[in-house]
Motif scaffolding. Structure first.
Motif, mmCIF file in Angstrom:
data_model
loop_
_atom_site.group_PDB
_atom_site.id
_atom_site.type_symbol
_atom_site.label_atom_id
_atom_site.label_comp_id
_atom_site.label_asym_id
_atom_site.label_seq_id
_atom_site.Cartn_x
_atom_site.Cartn_y
_atom_site.Cartn_z
ATOM 1 N N VAL A 58 0.835 -1.207 0.000
ATOM 2 C CA VAL A 58 0.000 0.000 0.000
ATOM 3 C C VAL A 58 0.870 1.257 0.000
ATOM 4 O O VAL A 58 0.595 2.225 -0.721
ATOM 5 N N GLN A 59 1.923 1.228 0.798
ATOM 6 C CA GLN A 59 2.810 2.393 0.893
ATOM 7 C C GLN A 59 3.604 2.608 -0.393
ATOM 8 O O GLN A 59 3.696 3.717 -0.908
ATOM 9 N N VAL A 60 4.154 1.527 -0.923
ATOM 10 C CA VAL A 60 5.061 1.640 -2.064
ATOM 11 C C VAL A 60 4.320 1.906 -3.365
ATOM 12 O O VAL A 60 4.796 2.668 -4.216
ATOM 13 N N ILE A 61 3.137 1.307 -3.552
ATOM 14 C CA ILE A 61 2.415 1.515 -4.810
ATOM 15 C C ILE A 61 1.978 2.975 -4.939
ATOM 16 O O ILE A 61 1.959 3.532 -6.040
ATOM 17 N N ALA A 62 1.657 3.616 -3.823
ATOM 18 C CA ALA A 62 1.296 5.039 -3.874
ATOM 19 C C ALA A 62 2.491 5.871 -4.341
ATOM 20 O O ALA A 62 2.353 6.778 -5.175
ATOM 21 N N GLN A 63 3.656 5.555 -3.811
ATOM 22 C CA GLN A 63 4.880 6.245 -4.226
ATOM 23 C C GLN A 63 5.192 5.949 -5.694
ATOM 24 O O GLN A 63 5.541 6.850 -6.466
ATOM 25 N N ALA A 64 5.050 4.695 -6.078
ATOM 26 C CA ALA A 64 5.340 4.302 -7.461
ATOM 27 C C ALA A 64 4.428 5.019 -8.444
ATOM 28 O O ALA A 64 4.869 5.457 -9.520
ATOM 29 N N ALA A 65 3.154 5.133 -8.096
ATOM 30 C CA ALA A 65 2.217 5.818 -8.979
ATOM 31 C C ALA A 65 2.589 7.289 -9.133
ATOM 32 O O ALA A 65 2.561 7.841 -10.245
ATOM 33 N N ARG A 66 2.962 7.932 -8.045
ATOM 34 C CA ARG A 66 3.354 9.346 -8.113
ATOM 35 C C ARG A 66 4.576 9.540 -9.004
ATOM 36 O O ARG A 66 4.680 10.519 -9.739
ATOM 37 N N VAL A 67 5.502 8.593 -8.952
ATOM 38 C CA VAL A 67 6.747 8.707 -9.709
ATOM 39 C C VAL A 67 6.546 8.342 -11.175
ATOM 40 O O VAL A 67 7.008 9.029 -12.071
ATOM 41 N N LEU A 68 5.815 7.216 -11.412
ATOM 42 C CA LEU A 68 5.745 6.690 -12.777
ATOM 43 C C LEU A 68 4.757 7.426 -13.661
ATOM 44 O O LEU A 68 5.043 7.671 -14.845
ATOM 45 N N LEU A 69 3.599 7.777 -13.135
ATOM 46 C CA LEU A 69 2.542 8.307 -13.984
ATOM 47 C C LEU A 69 2.965 9.529 -14.796
ATOM 48 O O LEU A 69 2.623 9.630 -15.978
ATOM 49 N N PRO A 70 3.715 10.478 -14.207
ATOM 50 C CA PRO A 70 4.168 11.608 -15.037
ATOM 51 C C PRO A 70 5.057 11.179 -16.207
ATOM 52 O O PRO A 70 5.050 11.829 -17.258
ATOM 53 N N HIS A 71 5.794 10.080 -16.044
ATOM 54 C CA HIS A 71 6.658 9.583 -17.120
ATOM 55 C C HIS A 71 5.867 8.912 -18.233
ATOM 56 O O HIS A 71 6.397 8.686 -19.321
#
Length: 205
Positions: free
Chosen positions: A189-202
């Motif tokens: 739950v913690q990491v997927i939120a971070q991953a989404a914030r990082v990846l989606l703009p790319h």
């Protein structure tokens, strides 16, 4: 560490495993035919879906484990003692670096979901909603891995990645199996939120 086919690595989980996932067959990336035309948009949607459903999956998992997990969640589901791949990229990281980090993350998650699903089929065989959620999350994760494979090959000619997988719960007590699943899903739950914030703009059009 030698080069090990990706699916074979998913079976080697009696202890924490490190290896090199061979993303495609052969010694290089194929020149064409690997990617769907909408692969970038599909990848973006898959990450967004996993992020949107992660908390509900964790909450449902807790509910199905019963006590003491429902009342002592912070204590029993603290993920600090479990292995989870480091995710040190951010929005300013190079896209290539982000894609490799995402692949490592979801390769680990896919293996962990298989572990958790197997345990829940044994411990909670009548928990249909939970099992359906686990299967659906695994299906989405596998699709995402396929798309990341495509993007890594197509854009960066990367066809193998060093990956690590978590410890198997085979042979552990029912309580320990439940706890390990709880810890992994809470960290997810913690990491997927971070991953989404990082990846989606790319992956924005």
């Amino acid at each position: 560490t030698g080069v090990v086919p990706f699916m074979a690595l998913l079976l080697l989980q009696r202890r924490p495993v490190a290896g090199r996932a061979l993303l495609v067959t052969g010694s290089t990336c194929p020149g064409h035919g690997l990617c769907r035309s909408n692969v970038q948009e599909q990848t973006r949607r898959q990450v967004a879906l996993l992020n949107a459903t992660a908390q509900d999956l964790f909450s449902l998992y807790l509910k199905c484990q019963g006590e003491p997990f429902s009342s002592e969640t912070d204590k029993l589901c603290n993920p600090s003692s479990i292995f989870f791949p480091a995710f040190r990229v951010n929005r300013t990281s190079e896209r290539k670096e982000v894609m490799v980090a995402m692949y490592k993350l979801f390769a680990f998650l896919n293996a962990s979901l298989g572990n958790i699903t197997r345990d829940q089929e044994e411990l909670n065989p009548t928990a249909k909603e939970l099992l359906d959620r686990l299967h659906n999350t695994t299906k989405t994760t596998r699709g995402l891995i396929s798309n990341l494979t495509c993007l890594l090959c197509k854009n960066y000619n990367i066809f193998q990645v060093d990956v690590s997988y978590g410890e198997s719960s085979k042979g552990k007590s029912a309580f320990k199996k439940k706890q390990q699943g709880c810890q992994v899903l809470r960290k997810y739950v913690q990491v997927i939120a971070q991953a989404a914030r990082v990846l989606l703009p790319h992956l924005s059009p």
